[in-house]
Scaffold this active site. Structure first.
Site, PDB file in Angstrom:
ATOM      1  N   ASN A  97     -54.495  86.196  15.394  1.00  0.00           N
ATOM      2  CA  ASN A  97     -54.255  86.731  16.739  1.00  0.00           C
ATOM      3  C   ASN A  97     -53.531  88.082  16.607  1.00  0.00           C
ATOM      4  OD1 ASN A  97     -53.291  87.355  19.277  1.00  0.00           O
ATOM      5  ND2 ASN A  97     -52.619  85.280  19.760  1.00  0.00           N
ATOM      6  N   HIS A 104     -60.261  87.543  24.134  1.00  0.00           N
ATOM      7  CA  HIS A 104     -59.060  87.601  23.308  1.00  0.00           C
ATOM      8  C   HIS A 104     -59.194  86.577  22.181  1.00  0.00           C
ATOM      9  CE1 HIS A 104     -55.094  87.959  21.910  1.00  0.00           C
ATOM     10  NE2 HIS A 104     -54.603  86.893  22.473  1.00  0.00           N
ATOM     11  N   CYS A 157     -50.856  90.491  25.310  1.00  0.00           N
ATOM     12  CA  CYS A 157     -52.229  90.434  24.779  1.00  0.00           C
ATOM     13  C   CYS A 157     -53.268  91.013  25.725  1.00  0.00           C
ATOM     14  CB  CYS A 157     -52.615  88.997  24.480  1.00  0.00           C
ATOM     15  SG  CYS A 157     -51.426  88.189  23.464  1.00  0.00           S
TER      16      CYS A 157
HETATM   17  N1  ACO Z   1     -49.348  73.102  10.166  1.00  0.00           N
HETATM   18  C1  ACO Z   1     -49.342  71.761  10.194  1.00  0.00           C
HETATM   19  N2  ACO Z   1     -49.021  71.046  11.281  1.00  0.00           N
HETATM   20  C2  ACO Z   1     -48.672  71.737  12.373  1.00  0.00           C
HETATM   21  C3  ACO Z   1     -48.644  73.151  12.416  1.00  0.00           C
HETATM   22  C4  ACO Z   1     -48.989  73.836  11.236  1.00  0.00           C
HETATM   23  N3  ACO Z   1     -49.014  75.162  11.152  1.00  0.00           N
HETATM   24  N4  ACO Z   1     -48.265  73.532  13.646  1.00  0.00           N
HETATM   25  C5  ACO Z   1     -48.074  72.418  14.365  1.00  0.00           C
HETATM   26  N5  ACO Z   1     -48.318  71.326  13.604  1.00  0.00           N
HETATM   27  C6  ACO Z   1     -48.245  69.925  13.979  1.00  0.00           C
HETATM   28  C7  ACO Z   1     -47.359  69.671  15.169  1.00  0.00           C
HETATM   29  O1  ACO Z   1     -46.014  69.563  14.779  1.00  0.00           O
HETATM   30  C8  ACO Z   1     -47.929  68.378  15.711  1.00  0.00           C
HETATM   31  O2  ACO Z   1     -47.414  67.322  14.935  1.00  0.00           O
HETATM   32  P1  ACO Z   1     -47.073  65.907  15.630  1.00  0.00           P
HETATM   33  O3  ACO Z   1     -48.383  65.405  16.147  1.00  0.00           O
HETATM   34  O4  ACO Z   1     -46.512  65.123  14.490  1.00  0.00           O
HETATM   35  O5  ACO Z   1     -46.099  66.216  16.715  1.00  0.00           O
HETATM   36  C9  ACO Z   1     -49.425  68.485  15.401  1.00  0.00           C
HETATM   37  O6  ACO Z   1     -49.552  69.502  14.412  1.00  0.00           O
HETATM   38  C10 ACO Z   1     -50.286  68.838  16.597  1.00  0.00           C
HETATM   39  O7  ACO Z   1     -49.652  69.903  17.305  1.00  0.00           O
HETATM   40  P2  ACO Z   1     -50.257  70.489  18.614  1.00  0.00           P
HETATM   41  O8  ACO Z   1     -49.293  71.498  19.159  1.00  0.00           O
HETATM   42  O9  ACO Z   1     -50.726  69.407  19.517  1.00  0.00           O
HETATM   43  O10 ACO Z   1     -51.562  71.217  18.027  1.00  0.00           O
HETATM   44  P3  ACO Z   1     -52.679  71.989  18.788  1.00  0.00           P
HETATM   45  O11 ACO Z   1     -53.978  71.408  18.436  1.00  0.00           O
HETATM   46  O12 ACO Z   1     -52.354  72.190  20.243  1.00  0.00           O
HETATM   47  O13 ACO Z   1     -52.615  73.407  18.084  1.00  0.00           O
HETATM   48  C11 ACO Z   1     -51.790  75.625  18.533  1.00  0.00           C
HETATM   49  C12 ACO Z   1     -51.422  74.184  18.190  1.00  0.00           C
HETATM   50  C13 ACO Z   1     -52.629  76.169  17.372  1.00  0.00           C
HETATM   51  C14 ACO Z   1     -50.518  76.437  18.679  1.00  0.00           C
HETATM   52  C15 ACO Z   1     -52.630  75.639  19.828  1.00  0.00           C
HETATM   53  O14 ACO Z   1     -51.969  74.882  20.831  1.00  0.00           O
HETATM   54  C16 ACO Z   1     -52.866  77.026  20.346  1.00  0.00           C
HETATM   55  O15 ACO Z   1     -53.579  77.824  19.758  1.00  0.00           O
HETATM   56  N6  ACO Z   1     -52.291  77.359  21.511  1.00  0.00           N
HETATM   57  C17 ACO Z   1     -52.453  78.656  22.108  1.00  0.00           C
HETATM   58  C18 ACO Z   1     -51.545  79.598  21.418  1.00  0.00           C
HETATM   59  C19 ACO Z   1     -51.794  80.999  21.931  1.00  0.00           C
HETATM   60  O16 ACO Z   1     -52.885  81.376  22.240  1.00  0.00           O
HETATM   61  N7  ACO Z   1     -50.771  81.736  22.019  1.00  0.00           N
HETATM   62  C20 ACO Z   1     -50.905  83.038  22.558  1.00  0.00           C
HETATM   63  C21 ACO Z   1     -49.798  83.711  22.021  1.00  0.00           C
HETATM   64  S1  ACO Z   1     -49.492  85.102  22.931  1.00  0.00           S
HETATM   65  C22 ACO Z   1     -50.436  86.225  22.275  1.00  0.00           C
HETATM   66  O17 ACO Z   1     -51.632  86.069  22.198  1.00  0.00           O
HETATM   67  C23 ACO Z   1     -49.727  87.393  21.681  1.00  0.00           C
END
Ligand code: ACO
Length: 302
Positions: A259, A229, A93
């Protein structure tokens, strides 16, 4: 649409990520998207393809390990060569910001005069579409700029910290006749530790932005726009709160594009310029994080 085949909801995706829509390549060709973005950038610069004397392409999505995408784009633009070197960079990214740093060096030493820097990604191809943790986050896109003499960076800070398992996507691998296959992981979908990435992104961007602004002898108030980003609206909101800057200085489009990896910042820049918000002379700070774990932050006067 996603909730028809995934255990997710519009409400969850919107509140946790800010994303409402994303664009997904279907029958179009990824390289055509990259070439079209490049052609539009060259046109916006008032140049023609033959004026370009270097092409750098950031991507992790090219269909070929070789030839590289920059050379495919060169062909698509009708630049015959051979006096226009091309190369791809893979810094996930952060590729666009790393690309700016490379362009800065090429321009400063006079080795290139009109560089096409393009970032193109087909992130949706990496997703396991049965994995709701990843697949709801990504979109496809391409963005490009032309950098020329005088477009130098005021300050930059690039980092890399080896962390193999926070964001991983493996090349397809099959054992050769000389191996047992042990140790070869044939899993081909993006995996990431979302919460860990979230924390690292907020901490590193807040730190790097403060450093780059200080290195340039500026204050946050001097920056016209922070082009961050676009991975998650909540990440950007947390960074903005740390910097105590107004919302209008942080354009976003993750709501519409998801993203798009290294294409996110040039897409933001392009929208800002075409809508007339970003003007000549504005100070732009660009900052990204991604797999590696890498970060890149730079200030440029548009
Ligand atoms: N729909 C419904 N529920 C979901 C989903 C979904 N799509 N995805 C996860 N959940 C659930 C999980 O299973 C979890 O359930 P639980 O509490 O029963 O265990 C709950 O939602 C909360 O999950 P968290 O992982 O704590 O959610 P969070 O608020 O952290 O959001 C996310 C997750 C969106 C992935 C966030 O952590 C994030 O954006 N992280 C950064 C990701 C990123 O920037 N990646 C970069 C990739 S590399 C690049 O840019 C190419």
């Amino acid at each position: 649409m996603l909730s028809e085949f995934l255990d997710t909801s519009d409400e969850w995706i919107t509140t946790r990520t800010g994303i409402k829509t994303r664009h997904i390549l279907t029958d179009e060709r990824f390289e055509d998207l990259a070439t079209e973005a490049s052609a539009r950038a060259i046109e916006a610069a008032g140049l023609c393809p033959d004026d370009i004397d270097y092409i750098i392409c950031s991507n992790v999505s090219n269909y070929y390990v070789t030839p590289h995408l920059a050379s495919i784009i060169q062909g698509g633009l009708g630049i015959k060569g051979p006096n226009c070197p091309t190369m791809d960079i893979n810094v996930a990214c952060v590729g666009f910001v790393y690309g700016l740093d490379i362009c800065d060096a090429l321009l400063a030493t006079g080795r290139a005069h009109n560089i096409l820097l393009v970032a193109a990604e087909e992130c949706t191809r990496f997703c396991d579409w049965t994995d709701r943790n990843c697949s709801v986050l990504f979109g496809d896109g391409a963005g490009a700029v032309v950098l020329t003499q005088g477009d130098n960076l005021l300050a930059r800070h690039m980092t890399s910290t080896p962390m193999r398992d926070v964001i991983v996507y493996r090349n397809p691998m099959e054992p050769t006749p000389f191996e047992t296959g042990e140790g070869i992981d044939t899993h081909h979908a993006l995996e990431m530790k979302g919460r860990e990435v979230f924390r690292m992104a907020v901490t590193s961007a807040s730190r790097d932005i403060s450093q780059v602004v200080a290195d340039a002898g500026l204050t946050f108030d001097d920056i016209d726009y922070f082009l961050l980003h676009q991975a998650n609206l909540r990440i950007n909101e947390a960074i903005r709160e740390n910097l105590k800057q107004p919302e209008e200085k942080f354009p976003t489009n993750v709501q519409r594009f998801g993203n798009t990896s290294s294409a996110a910042i040039p897409l933001l820049l392009d929208e800002g310029v075409r809508e007339g918000r970003i003007k000549r002379g504005d100070l732009l700070l660009m900052s990204a994080f991604g797999a590696g774990f890498v970060t890149g932050t730079a200030i440029v006067r548009y």
